[in-house]
Design a protein around this motif. Sequence first.
Motif, PDB file in Angstrom:
ATOM      1  N   GLU A 128       0.830  -1.202   0.000  1.00 36.14           N
ATOM      2  CA  GLU A 128       0.000   0.000   0.000  1.00 36.14           C
ATOM      3  C   GLU A 128       0.865   1.254   0.000  1.00 36.14           C
ATOM      4  O   GLU A 128       1.878   1.332   0.679  1.00 36.14           O
ATOM      5  CB  GLU A 128      -0.910   0.040   1.223  1.00 36.14           C
ATOM      6  N   LEU A 129       0.428   2.230  -0.773  1.00 36.39           N
ATOM      7  CA  LEU A 129       1.081   3.533  -0.819  1.00 36.39           C
ATOM      8  C   LEU A 129       0.000   4.589  -0.758  1.00 36.39           C
ATOM      9  O   LEU A 129      -0.924   4.584  -1.571  1.00 36.39           O
ATOM     10  CB  LEU A 129       1.894   3.675  -2.114  1.00 36.39           C
ATOM     11  N   ARG A 130       0.098   5.482   0.220  1.00 43.25           N
ATOM     12  CA  ARG A 130      -0.850   6.597   0.331  1.00 43.25           C
ATOM     13  C   ARG A 130      -0.354   7.707  -0.577  1.00 43.25           C
ATOM     14  O   ARG A 130       0.764   8.191  -0.414  1.00 43.25           O
ATOM     15  CB  ARG A 130      -0.932   7.102   1.770  1.00 43.25           C
ATOM     16  N   THR A 131      -1.171   8.099  -1.541  1.00 48.05           N
ATOM     17  CA  THR A 131      -0.766   9.142  -2.487  1.00 48.05           C
ATOM     18  C   THR A 131      -1.199  10.537  -2.029  1.00 48.05           C
ATOM     19  O   THR A 131      -0.908  11.514  -2.706  1.00 48.05           O
ATOM     20  CB  THR A 131      -1.359   8.873  -3.885  1.00 48.05           C
ATOM     21  N   ASP A 132      -1.866  10.607  -0.895  1.00 48.23           N
ATOM     22  CA  ASP A 132      -2.388  11.883  -0.422  1.00 48.23           C
ATOM     23  C   ASP A 132      -1.721  12.338   0.877  1.00 48.23           C
ATOM     24  O   ASP A 132      -2.278  13.132   1.617  1.00 48.23           O
ATOM     25  CB  ASP A 132      -3.902  11.811  -0.245  1.00 48.23           C
ATOM     26  N   THR A 133      -0.511  11.850   1.152  1.00 47.91           N
ATOM     27  CA  THR A 133       0.203  12.255   2.352  1.00 47.91           C
ATOM     28  C   THR A 133       1.235  13.324   2.004  1.00 47.91           C
ATOM     29  O   THR A 133       1.565  13.538   0.842  1.00 47.91           O
ATOM     30  CB  THR A 133       0.913  11.059   3.013  1.00 47.91           C
ATOM     31  N   LEU A 134       1.764  13.945   3.027  1.00 44.47           N
ATOM     32  CA  LEU A 134       2.821  14.931   2.849  1.00 44.47           C
ATOM     33  C   LEU A 134       4.155  14.305   3.220  1.00 44.47           C
ATOM     34  O   LEU A 134       4.233  13.483   4.133  1.00 44.47           O
ATOM     35  CB  LEU A 134       2.570  16.157   3.730  1.00 44.47           C
ATOM     36  N   ALA A 135       5.197  14.711   2.538  1.00 51.36           N
ATOM     37  CA  ALA A 135       6.528  14.209   2.832  1.00 51.36           C
ATOM     38  C   ALA A 135       7.077  14.882   4.085  1.00 51.36           C
ATOM     39  O   ALA A 135       6.764  16.031   4.376  1.00 51.36           O
ATOM     40  CB  ALA A 135       7.469  14.474   1.655  1.00 51.36           C
ATOM     41  N   GLY A 141      -5.383   9.215  -2.457  1.00 52.52           N
ATOM     42  CA  GLY A 141      -5.922   8.043  -1.789  1.00 52.52           C
ATOM     43  C   GLY A 141      -4.888   6.949  -1.687  1.00 52.52           C
ATOM     44  O   GLY A 141      -3.682   7.183  -1.729  1.00 52.52           O
ATOM     45  N   SER A 142      -5.379   5.736  -1.578  1.00 54.58           N
ATOM     46  CA  SER A 142      -4.520   4.594  -1.335  1.00 54.58           C
ATOM     47  C   SER A 142      -4.359   3.750  -2.601  1.00 54.58           C
ATOM     48  O   SER A 142      -5.347   3.336  -3.201  1.00 54.58           O
ATOM     49  CB  SER A 142      -5.128   3.742  -0.216  1.00 54.58           C
ATOM     50  N   TYR A 143      -3.115   3.524  -2.993  1.00 54.19           N
ATOM     51  CA  TYR A 143      -2.797   2.634  -4.114  1.00 54.19           C
ATOM     52  C   TYR A 143      -2.368   1.315  -3.502  1.00 54.19           C
ATOM     53  O   TYR A 143      -1.410   1.254  -2.729  1.00 54.19           O
ATOM     54  CB  TYR A 143      -1.681   3.230  -4.970  1.00 54.19           C
ATOM     55  N   CYS A 144      -3.113   0.252  -3.805  1.00 50.62           N
ATOM     56  CA  CYS A 144      -2.851  -1.057  -3.203  1.00 50.62           C
ATOM     57  C   CYS A 144      -2.519  -2.093  -4.265  1.00 50.62           C
ATOM     58  O   CYS A 144      -3.058  -2.061  -5.372  1.00 50.62           O
ATOM     59  CB  CYS A 144      -4.068  -1.529  -2.409  1.00 50.62           C
ATOM     60  N   TYR A 191       9.378   9.656  -6.808  1.00 51.53           N
ATOM     61  CA  TYR A 191       9.525  10.188  -8.160  1.00 51.53           C
ATOM     62  C   TYR A 191      10.000   9.077  -9.097  1.00 51.53           C
ATOM     63  O   TYR A 191      11.012   8.440  -8.855  1.00 51.53           O
ATOM     64  CB  TYR A 191      10.533  11.338  -8.135  1.00 51.53           C
ATOM     65  N   GLY A 192       9.269   8.832 -10.148  1.00 52.32           N
ATOM     66  CA  GLY A 192       9.637   7.818 -11.128  1.00 52.32           C
ATOM     67  C   GLY A 192       9.083   6.434 -10.824  1.00 52.32           C
ATOM     68  O   GLY A 192       9.377   5.481 -11.542  1.00 52.32           O
ATOM     69  N   LEU A 193       8.284   6.309  -9.778  1.00 43.36           N
ATOM     70  CA  LEU A 193       7.711   4.998  -9.438  1.00 43.36           C
ATOM     71  C   LEU A 193       6.865   4.446 -10.577  1.00 43.36           C
ATOM     72  O   LEU A 193       6.819   3.244 -10.809  1.00 43.36           O
ATOM     73  CB  LEU A 193       6.882   5.092  -8.153  1.00 43.36           C
ATOM     74  N   GLU A 194       6.242   5.340 -11.348  1.00 46.53           N
ATOM     75  CA  GLU A 194       5.407   4.869 -12.465  1.00 46.53           C
ATOM     76  C   GLU A 194       6.234   4.098 -13.489  1.00 46.53           C
ATOM     77  O   GLU A 194       5.732   3.184 -14.139  1.00 46.53           O
ATOM     78  CB  GLU A 194       4.660   6.039 -13.121  1.00 46.53           C
ATOM     79  N   ARG A 195       7.531   4.417 -13.616  1.00 43.79           N
ATOM     80  CA  ARG A 195       8.397   3.683 -14.558  1.00 43.79           C
ATOM     81  C   ARG A 195       8.619   2.251 -14.093  1.00 43.79           C
ATOM     82  O   ARG A 195       8.604   1.323 -14.895  1.00 43.79           O
ATOM     83  CB  ARG A 195       9.736   4.407 -14.733  1.00 43.79           C
ATOM     84  N   LEU A 196       8.830   2.075 -12.789  1.00 46.42           N
ATOM     85  CA  LEU A 196       8.999   0.717 -12.252  1.00 46.42           C
ATOM     86  C   LEU A 196       7.701  -0.071 -12.383  1.00 46.42           C
ATOM     87  O   LEU A 196       7.711  -1.244 -12.758  1.00 46.42           O
ATOM     88  CB  LEU A 196       9.455   0.774 -10.792  1.00 46.42           C
ATOM     89  N   ARG A 218      -3.724   2.805 -13.552  1.00 44.92           N
ATOM     90  CA  ARG A 218      -4.420   2.775 -12.256  1.00 44.92           C
ATOM     91  C   ARG A 218      -3.615   3.542 -11.201  1.00 44.92           C
ATOM     92  O   ARG A 218      -4.169   4.326 -10.427  1.00 44.92           O
ATOM     93  CB  ARG A 218      -4.657   1.333 -11.807  1.00 44.92           C
ATOM     94  N   PHE A 219      -2.296   3.353 -11.192  1.00 45.44           N
ATOM     95  CA  PHE A 219      -1.438   4.076 -10.258  1.00 45.44           C
ATOM     96  C   PHE A 219      -1.532   5.586 -10.495  1.00 45.44           C
ATOM     97  O   PHE A 219      -1.713   6.363  -9.553  1.00 45.44           O
ATOM     98  CB  PHE A 219       0.013   3.600 -10.390  1.00 45.44           C
ATOM     99  N   CYS A 220      -1.397   6.010 -11.734  1.00 47.13           N
ATOM    100  CA  CYS A 220      -1.444   7.436 -12.059  1.00 47.13           C
ATOM    101  C   CYS A 220      -2.792   8.057 -11.712  1.00 47.13           C
ATOM    102  O   CYS A 220      -2.853   9.196 -11.230  1.00 47.13           O
ATOM    103  CB  CYS A 220      -1.092   7.666 -13.525  1.00 47.13           C
ATOM    104  N   GLU A 221      -3.857   7.324 -11.933  1.00 50.24           N
ATOM    105  CA  GLU A 221      -5.183   7.830 -11.580  1.00 50.24           C
ATOM    106  C   GLU A 221      -5.310   7.973 -10.061  1.00 50.24           C
ATOM    107  O   GLU A 221      -5.862   8.965  -9.566  1.00 50.24           O
ATOM    108  CB  GLU A 221      -6.279   6.904 -12.127  1.00 50.24           C
ATOM    109  N   THR A 222      -4.785   7.017  -9.309  1.00 51.06           N
ATOM    110  CA  THR A 222      -4.822   7.119  -7.849  1.00 51.06           C
ATOM    111  C   THR A 222      -4.024   8.330  -7.389  1.00 51.06           C
ATOM    112  O   THR A 222      -4.443   9.047  -6.479  1.00 51.06           O
ATOM    113  CB  THR A 222      -4.267   5.834  -7.193  1.00 51.06           C
TER     114      THR A 222
END
Length: 183
Positions: free
Chosen positions: A40-47, A87-90, A61-66, A78-82
């Motif tokens: 799980e990766l929360r895409t709506d959190t702050l660093a 929200g949460s990418y699972c 950064y660049g996770l979409e390439r992997l 699906r990842f990019c839309e999340t």
Amino acid sequence: GDLSALMAVWYARVMGLPVGTIICSCNENTMLWNLLHKGELRTDTLAVRTHTPNCDYAVPYGLERLIFATLGREETKRFCETCRVGGSYCLESKQREVLSEGIYVSVVSDKRMASTIPNLYKTTGFVADPYTALAYSGLIDYRAATGESRQALILREDHPVISLQFVAECMNLTPAELRQLLD
């Protein structure tokens, strides 16, 4: 934070370079570790702000390439839309296995990274910048977890002079003393 180096090594391995496990070190921004270990990766959190700001990303950064290279186009969409909506990418466990194959992710705190700088100098005479100390700490974690002892290549990010004040503080030196040591 930035997966550019990881992806460069990943592609080199795909092209035939004899690369073992790719070790990726995260600072307190543990999003990649969460994705590869928990799915799980929360895409709506702050660093969190750290002494390694190039790693301070809420979404690596660049996770979409992997994701594209391992899981394909539809999963990348699906990842990019999340990421776009937040929200949460699972991932399912099989997807997580495929995504993380040949990659080891370690989490290294700012405090540990800062203590690695003087320890590395004391044992080797090498003055590390914060990113190199972060990577070296991840290598130590990997070796402790696996018993692996083969030689490793650390892709150095910066020169210590870039973080002169911080590296000097870690080594209990003044910036002038550190600059003299580096010359």
